[in-house]
Design an enzyme around this catalytic site. Structure first.
Site, PDB file in Angstrom:
ATOM      1  N   SER A 135      -5.192   7.065   0.400  1.00  0.00           N
ATOM      2  CA  SER A 135      -4.390   7.300  -1.081  1.00  0.00           C
ATOM      3  C   SER A 135      -4.761   8.868  -1.370  1.00  0.00           C
ATOM      4  O   SER A 135      -5.851   9.349  -1.160  1.00  0.00           O
ATOM      5  CB  SER A 135      -4.689   6.318  -2.097  1.00  0.00           C
ATOM      6  OG  SER A 135      -4.036   6.789  -3.295  1.00  0.00           O
ATOM      7  N   TYR A 148     -10.268   2.240  -8.765  1.00  0.00           N
ATOM      8  CA  TYR A 148      -9.483   2.418  -7.554  1.00  0.00           C
ATOM      9  C   TYR A 148      -9.835   3.722  -6.597  1.00  0.00           C
ATOM     10  O   TYR A 148      -9.771   3.443  -5.503  1.00  0.00           O
ATOM     11  CB  TYR A 148      -7.914   2.321  -7.837  1.00  0.00           C
ATOM     12  CG  TYR A 148      -7.140   2.593  -6.786  1.00  0.00           C
ATOM     13  CD1 TYR A 148      -6.878   1.720  -5.807  1.00  0.00           C
ATOM     14  CD2 TYR A 148      -6.120   3.683  -6.451  1.00  0.00           C
ATOM     15  CE1 TYR A 148      -6.106   1.668  -4.688  1.00  0.00           C
ATOM     16  CE2 TYR A 148      -5.459   3.646  -5.596  1.00  0.00           C
ATOM     17  CZ  TYR A 148      -5.138   3.031  -4.616  1.00  0.00           C
ATOM     18  OH  TYR A 148      -4.491   2.930  -3.489  1.00  0.00           O
TER      19      TYR A 148
END
Length: 251
Positions: A135, A148
Site C-alpha cells: 500500500s 495499518y
C-alpha cells in the site's frame, strides 16, 4: 485436486473479493491454473468454477490452515500475496491492541506464513514470481493510521528483504503499492459501516480492483529476466496517502 501436469499454477490469497478476485480472473485469462484461497469458501467455489481454477479454504492467520493449503499444491509458479486489511482509524493514544494484532497477523505474519511455505515450490518451478500487495501506507505515515501503516511497512520490508535473500534463485519479486482502491477494504476497516466507508471515496475517482489486476497481469507476463521491483499506483485524484483532490457534485 486435479490439475494438468502441464499447467502453470498461480496462487492468489484473499481471492474472495476485490483485487484478489479480479487478479484470479486476469491470471486465468492468461492461461494459469489459478488456486484461490480465502476464508469465504462459498465465494471461492463460485469463482473457481467460472475461471476453471481450484478453490481452497485459507486463513493466513492460522498456521494449520496455511499448512493444509500449501501441502496439497503440486507446484507453484506465481504467488500473489493479496490477503490483508485495515481495522479502524485510531490515534496512537487511543490504539486498540486487538485491531493492531489483527492487522499484524493478517498483513505481516500471514504474508510470512504463505510465502515461507511456498518458496521451495517457487524455486523448483524454475521461473517463480512473488507479488506482494502492500500500500502507499507502506511508504509513508498518516495521522490515525499508525496500526495499518506500521503493519504495511513491516510487510513491505519483509518482501524487500526477500528480494535480496533470493538473489540468484529463479524467482522474481514485485511489490505493488496501491493508493485508494474502491473495494471492500474500507467496509472492513469500519466494521461494515457503509456510510463511513463510502465517504473515503467521496468526490474522487478511485482505482478499482481491475486496475491492480491488470498491473499484476503485466508483471506476470514479463520475461524471466525482467524484475519489476516496486510499482506505486494511485488514482489521479490522490497525491499521497492522505492528500486528495475532491470535487463536489453541483448538479
Amino acid at each position: 485436486m486435479t490439475i494438468s501436469p502441464d499447467s502453470r499454477i498461480a496462487v492468489v490469497t484473499g481471492a474472495s473479493s476485490g483485487i484478489g478476485e479480479a487478479t484470479a480472473r486476469t491470471l486465468a485469462a492468461q492461461g494459469f491454473h489459478v488456486v484461490v484461497g480465502a476464508r469465504r469458501l462459498d465465494r471461492l467455489e463460485r469463482l473457481a468454477e467460472e475461471i476453471g481454477g481450484t478453490a481452497l479454504e485459507l486463513d493466513v492467520t492460522d498456521e494449520d490452515s496455511v499448512d493444509a493449503f500449501t501441502t496439497v499444491l503440486p507446484r507453484v509458479d506465481v504467488l500473489i500475496n493479496n490477503a490483508g486489511g485495515a481495522k479502524g482509524l485510531a490515534t496512537v493514544a487511543e490504539a486498540v491492541e486487538e485491531d493492531w494484532r489483527w492487522m499484524w497477523e493478517t498483513n505481516v505474519l500471514g504474508t510470512l506464513r504463505i510465502t515461507k511455505a511456498l518458496i521451495p515450490k517457487l524455486i523448483a518451478s524454475g521461473d517463480g514470481l512473488i507479488v506482494t500487495i502492500t500500500s502507499v501506507a507502506a511508504l509513508e505515515a498518516y495521522d490515525n493510521g499508525s496500526g495499518y501503516t506500521t503493519a504495511k511497512h513491516a510487510q513491505a520490508v519483509l518482501h524487500r528483504t526477500l528480494r535480496g535473500e533470493l538473489l540468484g534463485q529463479p524467482v522474481r519479486l514485485t511489490e505493488i503499492a496501491p493508493g485508494a482502491v474502491e473495494t471492500e477494504f474500507s467496509l472492513v476497516r469500519f466494521d461494515g459501516d457503509r456510510e463511513r466507508a463510502d465517504k473515503v471515496y467521496e468526490g474522487i475517482t478511485p482505482l478499482v480492483a481491475q486496475d491492480i489486476a491488470d498491473i499484476i497481469g503485466f508483471v506476470a507476463s514479463r520475461p524471466s529476466h525482467v524484475n519489476l521491483d516496486q510499482i506505486v499506483v494511485k488514482p489521479r485524484d490522490q497525491a499521497s496517502a492522505g492528500r486528495f483532490h475532491r470535487t463536489t457534485d453541483q448538479s
